[in-house]
Enzyme design. Structure first.
Site, short mmCIF file in Angstrom:
data_model
loop_
_atom_site.label_atom_id
_atom_site.label_comp_id
_atom_site.label_asym_id
_atom_site.label_seq_id
_atom_site.Cartn_x
_atom_site.Cartn_y
_atom_site.Cartn_z
NE ARG A 190 12.30 33.67 17.81
CZ ARG A 190 11.93 32.43 17.52
NH1 ARG A 190 11.12 32.22 16.53
NH2 ARG A 190 12.43 31.42 18.20
CE LYS A 198 9.32 23.27 16.60
NZ LYS A 198 10.25 24.40 16.67
CG ASN A 199 11.50 23.58 20.13
OD1 ASN A 199 11.61 23.55 18.91
ND2 ASN A 199 10.66 24.39 20.74
CG ASP A 209 7.03 27.49 22.38
OD1 ASP A 209 8.01 26.73 22.32
OD2 ASP A 209 7.08 28.68 22.02
CB CYS A 266 10.01 34.70 12.87
SG CYS A 266 9.57 34.47 14.58
NE ARG A 272 9.08 26.07 10.76
CZ ARG A 272 9.71 27.14 11.24
NH1 ARG A 272 9.23 28.34 11.03
NH2 ARG A 272 10.82 27.01 11.95
NE ARG A 308 14.52 32.61 15.35
CZ ARG A 308 15.18 33.72 14.98
NH1 ARG A 308 14.88 34.29 13.85
NH2 ARG A 308 16.12 34.22 15.74
C1 EPZ Z 1 13.37 28.58 21.61
O1 EPZ Z 1 13.56 29.67 20.72
C2 EPZ Z 1 12.32 27.69 20.97
N1 EPZ Z 1 12.81 27.20 19.69
C3 EPZ Z 1 11.02 28.49 20.78
O2 EPZ Z 1 10.05 27.59 20.25
C4 EPZ Z 1 10.55 28.98 22.15
O3 EPZ Z 1 9.39 29.77 21.97
C5 EPZ Z 1 11.67 29.82 22.79
O4 EPZ Z 1 12.88 29.04 22.87
C6 EPZ Z 1 11.30 30.27 24.20
O5 EPZ Z 1 11.02 29.16 25.00
C7 EPZ Z 1 13.69 26.18 19.67
O6 EPZ Z 1 14.10 25.66 20.70
C8 EPZ Z 1 14.15 25.71 18.32
P1 EPZ Z 1 15.08 32.38 23.15
P2 EPZ Z 1 14.80 30.68 20.93
O7 EPZ Z 1 16.44 32.64 22.61
O8 EPZ Z 1 15.94 29.96 21.50
C9 EPZ Z 1 15.55 37.07 23.30
C10 EPZ Z 1 8.37 26.90 18.79
O9 EPZ Z 1 7.22 27.31 18.60
N2 EPZ Z 1 16.91 36.87 22.76
O10 EPZ Z 1 14.93 31.57 24.39
O11 EPZ Z 1 15.00 31.41 19.65
C11 EPZ Z 1 14.45 36.72 22.31
O12 EPZ Z 1 14.18 37.79 21.44
C12 EPZ Z 1 9.50 27.88 18.95
O13 EPZ Z 1 8.70 25.69 18.88
C13 EPZ Z 1 17.75 37.97 22.60
O14 EPZ Z 1 17.37 39.11 22.90
O15 EPZ Z 1 14.22 31.68 22.01
C14 EPZ Z 1 13.29 36.40 23.22
O16 EPZ Z 1 12.65 37.61 23.58
C15 EPZ Z 1 9.03 29.32 18.80
N3 EPZ Z 1 19.01 37.78 22.11
C16 EPZ Z 1 13.95 35.78 24.46
O17 EPZ Z 1 15.33 36.16 24.38
C17 EPZ Z 1 19.47 36.53 21.79
O18 EPZ Z 1 20.64 36.41 21.36
C18 EPZ Z 1 13.87 34.26 24.53
O19 EPZ Z 1 14.32 33.78 23.28
C19 EPZ Z 1 18.60 35.42 21.96
C20 EPZ Z 1 17.33 35.62 22.45
#
Ligand code: EPZ
Length: 417
Positions: free
Chosen positions: A121, A22-23, A304, A116, A396, A92
């Site tokens: 996020r 998916k990702n 995850d 969420c 999802r 998102r």
């Molecule tokens: C991706 O989400 C994945 N989703 C998530 O999978 C996964 O849990 C996550 O990466 C971490 O590996 C997809 O790829 C579609 P991040 P993402 O930006 O990109 C902070 C699932 O279950 N952050 O790497 O949204 C954030 O709050 C989903 O398949 C900021 O502060 O995660 C978090 O604490 C859930 N500012 C950390 O970084 C930003 O602008 C990592 O988030 C962006 C992120």
């Protein structure tokens, strides 16, 4: 609403095929916006999030054809730069259209994705990266408005490694003027997969999979035909299911190299894991050892997989400690697992799990994608009947999860609500 009913206690046996990731599929489908002509994507999983992405891309003007696990997208008719609230709120990851739209149409209006269940996020790093490339960013009425007559390469340092933030900036920078360097870039396999697709389209990206990615802007990209990499989180979920039920399952169509941290930790619990190219056999042990885990960005133990691993530790011998360092609220599954008899204490971002002999089946509520998967695993190992409500969360990110587990001998069925 549909629900899943499970009679627990059956060891899983047999062979199962892992679906496309998916990702990886989400950003790769969105990358079709960067070129004119027909792109062909195979091994695309059949998931609600894929449907949402296809709906969004067609709303932006792309033509889309879908036949089983093959999706074809042609963005020649791209004529709308707005991603509306009613679509973004469902998924998102819709924020991924921001970079490509500014790169192709010089502007984008994307609804701010709210938080969420697992955390606030924010997307501040996405926006900071885009403004470093010369885009003007405004926010009003819950929408982001980004504009740039011409994006210009620059150096971008991410304070926190962000997966979709890295992907968004990669897709914005491929058509920018000059060179972009992303520092502290996310290193996930899905980033490498996206980079491979963009390079096949004619981009010039080096370093994907490391914390420094260099992108030399090109004038245009061409459409491609590619296959989506296997879903490492689905594979990890099934591996844990075999270990937790003292089963013996073989997973095919996987990429073991993407699961090193999970394989290492699962082996320490006593599971016997055999790897043969793209297949993995997981033999569960009747005595599960307690193992501590700390979630980290790739190549660390994936956040995850945290909820799923917690189920295994709930029926292990002894005390284990799980620390969640990526998201601030990713222990929602704990209260439901405790209703099934798990002995878990949470303090801040740390959970202490005292293994119990057996969980007991109960009616439970799914809250987010991976927490829902952990409730399925708990139902598979619990004595008695477990009823999981709100399983749209599961749909999802897992393709027909109950059918896949039933084929492995689980007493599991979906009841139409
Ligand atoms: C991706 O989400 C994945 N989703 C998530 O999978 C996964 O849990 C996550 O990466 C971490 O590996 C997809 O790829 C579609 P991040 P993402 O930006 O990109 C902070 C699932 O279950 N952050 O790497 O949204 C954030 O709050 C989903 O398949 C900021 O502060 O995660 C978090 O604490 C859930 N500012 C950390 O970084 C930003 O602008 C990592 O988030 C962006 C992120």
């Amino acid at each position: 609403m549909d629900k899943i009913i499970i009679e627990g206690g059956h060891p899983l046996k047999g062979e199962g095929k892992i679906s496309g990731a998916k990702n990886a599929a989400l950003p790769i489908l969105v990358s079709s916006l960067l070129a004119d002509g027909w792109n062909t994507y195979t091994n695309v999983p059949d998931l609600k999030d894929i449907e949402s992405t296809i709906m969004l891309l067609s709303k932006l003007g792309a033509k889309i054809e879908r036949e089983k696990d093959t999706v074809r997208i042609n963005a020649s008719g791209l004529n709308n730069y707005e991603a509306p609230y009613d679509l973004v709120r469902k998924m998102r990851a819709s924020i991924l259209v921001l970079g490509p739209l500014v790169a192709r149409l010089k502007k984008a209006r994307v609804s701010l994705p709210g938080g969420c269940a697992i955390g606030a996020r924010p997307i501040n790093l996405h926006l900071k990266g885009l403004s470093r490339l010369g885009a003007s960013i405004d926010m009003e009425h819950g929408y982001i408005e980004a504009k740039a007559d011409c994006l210009k390469g620059n150096t971008i340092y991410f304070d926190i490694t962000t997966v979709t933030g890295t992907e968004n900036i990669m897709m914005a920078a491929v058509l920018a003027q000059g060179e972009t360097v992303i520092r502290n870039a996310a290193r996930e396999p899905e980033i490498v997969a996206l980079s491979d697709v963009l390079n096949k389209m004619g981009a010039d990206i080096k370093g994907a999979g490391t914390s420094k990615i260099t992108i030399k802007g090109v004038s245009s990209l061409k459409p491609v035909s590619v296959s989506i990499i296997p879903d490492r989180i689905e594979a990890g979920t099934f591996m844990i299911a075999s270990a937790a039920t003292c089963g013996d399952i073989t997973l095919t169509g996987c990429e073991p190299d993407h699961l090193e941290a999970v394989i290492h930790k699962l082996s320490l619990t006593g599971a016997d894991i055999t790897i043969d190219e793209s297949a993995m056999r997981v033999l569960g042990s009747d005595e599960i050892k307690s193992v501590d885990v700390k979630t980290l960005p790739y190549p660390g133990f994936p956040t995850d997989m945290q909820a799923q691993f917690m189920v295994l530790m709930s029926v292990a011998r002894g005390l284990s400690i799980i620390s969640e360092t990526v998201f601030e609220n990713r222990f929602i599954h704990v209260s439901e697992l405790k209703r099934m008899g798990a002995n878990i204490k949470v303090s801040g971002n740390t959970a202490m799990i005292q293994g119990v002999r057996r969980l007991s089946g109960a009616p439970v509520m799914a809250t987010d994608l991976r927490a829902s998967a952990s409730l399925v695993l708990a139902g598979l190992v619990a004595g008695g009947t477990t009823e999981i409500n709100r399983i749209y969360h599961l749909d999802r990110g897992y393709q027909s999860i109950e059918k896949k587990f039933a084929r492995l001998g689980a007493a599991i069925k979906r009841v139409k609500g």
